[in-house]
Design a protein around this motif. Structure first.
Motif, PDB file in Angstrom:
ATOM      1  N   VAL A 185      53.885  52.349  49.793  1.00  0.00           N
ATOM      2  CA  VAL A 185      53.340  51.629  48.877  1.00  0.00           C
ATOM      3  C   VAL A 185      54.168  51.882  47.717  1.00  0.00           C
ATOM      4  CG1 VAL A 185      51.781  50.473  47.342  1.00  0.00           C
ATOM      5  CG2 VAL A 185      51.161  51.046  49.708  1.00  0.00           C
ATOM      6  N   GLU A 186      55.152  51.041  46.979  1.00  0.00           N
ATOM      7  CA  GLU A 186      56.092  51.032  45.766  1.00  0.00           C
ATOM      8  C   GLU A 186      55.327  50.291  44.666  1.00  0.00           C
ATOM      9  OE1 GLU A 186      59.968  51.124  46.500  1.00  0.00           O
ATOM     10  OE2 GLU A 186      60.115  52.448  48.062  1.00  0.00           O
ATOM     11  N   GLY A 187      55.321  50.668  43.718  1.00  0.00           N
ATOM     12  CA  GLY A 187      54.975  50.040  42.550  1.00  0.00           C
ATOM     13  C   GLY A 187      53.478  50.053  42.018  1.00  0.00           C
ATOM     14  N   LEU A 197      44.550  49.884  55.153  1.00  0.00           N
ATOM     15  CA  LEU A 197      44.827  51.130  55.477  1.00  0.00           C
ATOM     16  C   LEU A 197      45.629  51.826  54.192  1.00  0.00           C
ATOM     17  CD1 LEU A 197      45.847  51.220  59.228  1.00  0.00           C
ATOM     18  CD2 LEU A 197      43.715  51.876  58.250  1.00  0.00           C
ATOM     19  N   TYR A 198      46.538  51.182  53.314  1.00  0.00           N
ATOM     20  CA  TYR A 198      47.309  51.591  52.655  1.00  0.00           C
ATOM     21  C   TYR A 198      47.503  51.347  51.107  1.00  0.00           C
ATOM     22  CZ  TYR A 198      49.373  53.328  56.832  1.00  0.00           C
ATOM     23  OH  TYR A 198      49.506  54.221  58.112  1.00  0.00           O
ATOM     24  N   LEU A 199      46.886  49.993  50.608  1.00  0.00           N
ATOM     25  CA  LEU A 199      46.924  49.698  49.467  1.00  0.00           C
ATOM     26  C   LEU A 199      45.862  50.745  48.640  1.00  0.00           C
ATOM     27  CD1 LEU A 199      46.923  45.963  49.334  1.00  0.00           C
ATOM     28  CD2 LEU A 199      48.621  47.417  49.090  1.00  0.00           C
ATOM     29  N   PRO A 200      46.047  51.295  47.559  1.00  0.00           N
ATOM     30  CA  PRO A 200      45.671  52.239  46.677  1.00  0.00           C
ATOM     31  C   PRO A 200      44.315  51.550  45.853  1.00  0.00           C
ATOM     32  CG  PRO A 200      47.476  51.466  45.500  1.00  0.00           C
ATOM     33  CD  PRO A 200      47.415  50.608  46.747  1.00  0.00           C
ATOM     34  N   GLY A 201      43.259  52.527  45.827  1.00  0.00           N
ATOM     35  CA  GLY A 201      42.059  52.186  45.005  1.00  0.00           C
ATOM     36  C   GLY A 201      41.139  51.428  45.665  1.00  0.00           C
ATOM     37  N   LYS A 202      39.900  51.234  45.247  1.00  0.00           N
ATOM     38  CA  LYS A 202      38.952  50.441  45.912  1.00  0.00           C
ATOM     39  C   LYS A 202      39.211  48.980  45.884  1.00  0.00           C
ATOM     40  CE  LYS A 202      34.826  50.155  47.794  1.00  0.00           C
ATOM     41  NZ  LYS A 202      34.579  50.699  49.262  1.00  0.00           N
ATOM     42  N   HIS A 203      39.364  48.201  47.006  1.00  0.00           N
ATOM     43  CA  HIS A 203      39.516  46.789  47.042  1.00  0.00           C
ATOM     44  C   HIS A 203      39.015  46.423  48.344  1.00  0.00           C
ATOM     45  CE1 HIS A 203      42.777  49.061  49.127  1.00  0.00           C
ATOM     46  NE2 HIS A 203      42.675  48.012  50.235  1.00  0.00           N
ATOM     47  N   TYR A 204      38.774  44.801  48.200  1.00  0.00           N
ATOM     48  CA  TYR A 204      38.439  44.067  49.259  1.00  0.00           C
ATOM     49  C   TYR A 204      39.181  43.242  49.621  1.00  0.00           C
ATOM     50  CZ  TYR A 204      33.887  46.528  48.647  1.00  0.00           C
ATOM     51  OH  TYR A 204      32.898  47.516  48.337  1.00  0.00           O
ATOM     52  N   THR A 205      39.397  42.633  50.790  1.00  0.00           N
ATOM     53  CA  THR A 205      40.350  41.692  51.268  1.00  0.00           C
ATOM     54  C   THR A 205      39.652  40.441  51.727  1.00  0.00           C
ATOM     55  OG1 THR A 205      41.873  43.446  52.115  1.00  0.00           O
ATOM     56  CG2 THR A 205      42.174  41.169  53.007  1.00  0.00           C
ATOM     57  N   TRP A 206      40.150  39.350  51.277  1.00  0.00           N
ATOM     58  CA  TRP A 206      39.485  38.013  51.692  1.00  0.00           C
ATOM     59  C   TRP A 206      39.932  37.826  53.206  1.00  0.00           C
ATOM     60  CZ3 TRP A 206      40.120  32.731  48.111  1.00  0.00           C
ATOM     61  CH2 TRP A 206      39.043  33.004  46.925  1.00  0.00           C
ATOM     62  N   CYS A 207      38.714  37.519  53.915  1.00  0.00           N
ATOM     63  CA  CYS A 207      38.957  37.250  55.349  1.00  0.00           C
ATOM     64  C   CYS A 207      38.434  35.832  55.638  1.00  0.00           C
ATOM     65  CB  CYS A 207      38.228  38.423  56.051  1.00  0.00           C
ATOM     66  SG  CYS A 207      38.364  37.939  57.674  1.00  0.00           S
ATOM     67  N   LEU A 232      52.318  41.081  45.752  1.00  0.00           N
ATOM     68  CA  LEU A 232      52.391  41.956  46.828  1.00  0.00           C
ATOM     69  C   LEU A 232      53.599  41.297  47.890  1.00  0.00           C
ATOM     70  CD1 LEU A 232      51.685  44.571  48.407  1.00  0.00           C
ATOM     71  CD2 LEU A 232      49.821  42.928  49.250  1.00  0.00           C
ATOM     72  N   TYR A 233      54.370  42.114  48.051  1.00  0.00           N
ATOM     73  CA  TYR A 233      55.402  41.743  49.326  1.00  0.00           C
ATOM     74  C   TYR A 233      55.445  42.819  50.078  1.00  0.00           C
ATOM     75  CZ  TYR A 233      59.321  40.910  52.160  1.00  0.00           C
ATOM     76  OH  TYR A 233      60.125  40.503  53.349  1.00  0.00           O
ATOM     77  N   ILE A 234      55.085  42.402  51.375  1.00  0.00           N
ATOM     78  CA  ILE A 234      54.910  43.398  52.591  1.00  0.00           C
ATOM     79  C   ILE A 234      56.195  43.245  53.468  1.00  0.00           C
ATOM     80  CG2 ILE A 234      53.493  43.915  54.743  1.00  0.00           C
ATOM     81  CD1 ILE A 234      50.951  43.020  52.911  1.00  0.00           C
ATOM     82  N   ALA A 235      56.764  44.301  53.697  1.00  0.00           N
ATOM     83  CA  ALA A 235      57.891  44.150  54.481  1.00  0.00           C
ATOM     84  C   ALA A 235      57.891  45.046  55.684  1.00  0.00           C
ATOM     85  CB  ALA A 235      59.221  44.638  53.837  1.00  0.00           C
ATOM     86  N   PRO A 236      57.269  44.746  56.818  1.00  0.00           N
ATOM     87  CA  PRO A 236      57.107  45.684  58.059  1.00  0.00           C
ATOM     88  C   PRO A 236      58.259  46.205  58.511  1.00  0.00           C
ATOM     89  CG  PRO A 236      55.849  43.725  58.222  1.00  0.00           C
ATOM     90  CD  PRO A 236      56.543  43.393  57.135  1.00  0.00           C
ATOM     91  N   LEU A 281      54.654  46.338  45.196  1.00  0.00           N
ATOM     92  CA  LEU A 281      53.782  45.551  44.402  1.00  0.00           C
ATOM     93  C   LEU A 281      54.412  45.389  42.937  1.00  0.00           C
ATOM     94  CD1 LEU A 281      50.629  48.140  44.580  1.00  0.00           C
ATOM     95  CD2 LEU A 281      50.569  45.727  45.074  1.00  0.00           C
ATOM     96  N   GLY A 282      54.420  44.034  42.738  1.00  0.00           N
ATOM     97  CA  GLY A 282      55.128  43.623  41.476  1.00  0.00           C
ATOM     98  C   GLY A 282      54.477  43.680  40.154  1.00  0.00           C
ATOM     99  N   THR A 283      54.930  42.974  39.244  1.00  0.00           N
ATOM    100  CA  THR A 283      54.620  42.853  37.865  1.00  0.00           C
ATOM    101  C   THR A 283      53.515  42.022  37.933  1.00  0.00           C
ATOM    102  OG1 THR A 283      56.779  43.595  36.953  1.00  0.00           O
ATOM    103  CG2 THR A 283      55.150  42.485  35.304  1.00  0.00           C
ATOM    104  N   PRO A 284      52.265  42.114  37.323  1.00  0.00           N
ATOM    105  CA  PRO A 284      50.963  41.316  37.271  1.00  0.00           C
ATOM    106  C   PRO A 284      51.276  40.222  36.104  1.00  0.00           C
ATOM    107  CG  PRO A 284      50.275  43.610  36.995  1.00  0.00           C
ATOM    108  CD  PRO A 284      51.891  43.447  36.672  1.00  0.00           C
ATOM    109  N   THR A 285      50.631  39.150  36.227  1.00  0.00           N
ATOM    110  CA  THR A 285      50.505  38.063  35.297  1.00  0.00           C
ATOM    111  C   THR A 285      48.976  37.808  34.923  1.00  0.00           C
ATOM    112  OG1 THR A 285      51.123  35.801  34.643  1.00  0.00           O
ATOM    113  CG2 THR A 285      50.462  36.080  36.933  1.00  0.00           C
TER     114      THR A 285
END
Length: 253
Positions: A26-28, A54-64, A181-185, A192-196
């Motif tokens: 994970v970069e950025g 598996l890989y994004l940092p910090g506590k987070h939840y994903t919409w499913c 976020l751009y995922i490049a398998p 991770l890019g710059t937030p707005t």
């Protein structure tokens, strides 16, 4: 934040995915806001949810998709969303497969760190849960592509998820940030890019348009700035038709 008990089967599946799925850098992450935010990325088929879990940092939840969490709803949703474009002679196999995966889907998505998303009157539950998770200090990850072409990197984004920021501001008085976020398998990396930041003093329709455009354009810019690689598109198309991050007309530049 409450501790969630997970099933042994889910823990086994998660471990197997962690072992066999390519390790992803994970970069950025240093550019993430200090406060909770919404991370918005390309779905890249199943790569998006796997990388998020598996890989994004910090506590987070994903919409499913809520249908993937209900045993009776999985087969129809999975077939339509994943495999309805398959050649006619093989569709019987994928219809069968949609029933086979139903118990696994229910186990995985109900035990993972997810928020069920609905597109009927239950959408209010989605927003309430999302705001609760944000106010508890967790970020939220959303993959909002749908089957409308946009460019060689992305399908078009749905935009109603941006309303989360309006409800969050109403509850907390704070303006929520959205991070691309751009995922490049192919590169085994998530960027991770710059937030707005949401502008609470602007009309919500204007903010939906601005934030959606920013996220899609920034994800595209990040993808195109990387070494040439194969993009995993949102639609489940044959791999031979996967696009490159650099449009073919640019290859001679």
């Amino acid at each position: 934040m409450e501790e969630k008990k997970t099933s042994p089967l889910y823990r086994l599946i998660r471990w197997l995915v962690w072992v066999f799925y390519p390790k992803t850098a994970v970069e950025g992450a240093e550019g993430l806001p200090e406060e909770p935010c919404v991370i918005v990325g390309n779905h890249a088929q199943m790569n998006g949810p796997i990388v998020s879990e598996l890989y994004l940092p910090g506590k987070h939840y994903t919409w499913c998709a809520g249908q993937m969490m209900e045993l009776k709803e999985v087969p129809a949703y999975a077939y339509q969303d994943f495999w309805s474009g398959k050649p006619g002679y093989i569709r019987w196999f994928y219809k069968l497969l949609s029933y086979v995966i139903a118990p696994v889907s229910v186990c995985v998505f109900n035990n993972a760190e997810t928020i069920p998303v609905y597109h009927d009157t239950r959408i209010i539950t989605t927003f309430r849960t999302t705001i609760r998770r944000l106010t508890e200090g967790a970020s939220v990850v959303i993959f909002p592509e749908h089957y409308v072409p946009y460019n060689h990197i992305l399908c078009d984004f749905q935009d109603k998820f941006i309303d989360v920021a309006r409800f969050y501001h109403r509850k907390t008085g704070r303006e929520l940030s959205f991070t691309p976020l751009y995922i490049a398998p192919a590169l085994k990396t998530a960027y991770l890019g710059t937030p707005t930041r949401f502008r609470s003093d602007a009309p919500i329709a204007q903010e939906r348009q601005r934030i959606k455009a920013y996220l899609m354009d920034e994800i595209t810019r990040m993808a195109e700035s990387l070494p040439e690689h194969t993009v995993v598109p949102y639609p489940n198309i044959p791999k031979r038709n996967y696009p490159k991050n650099i449009p073919s007309e640019d290859h001679s530049l």
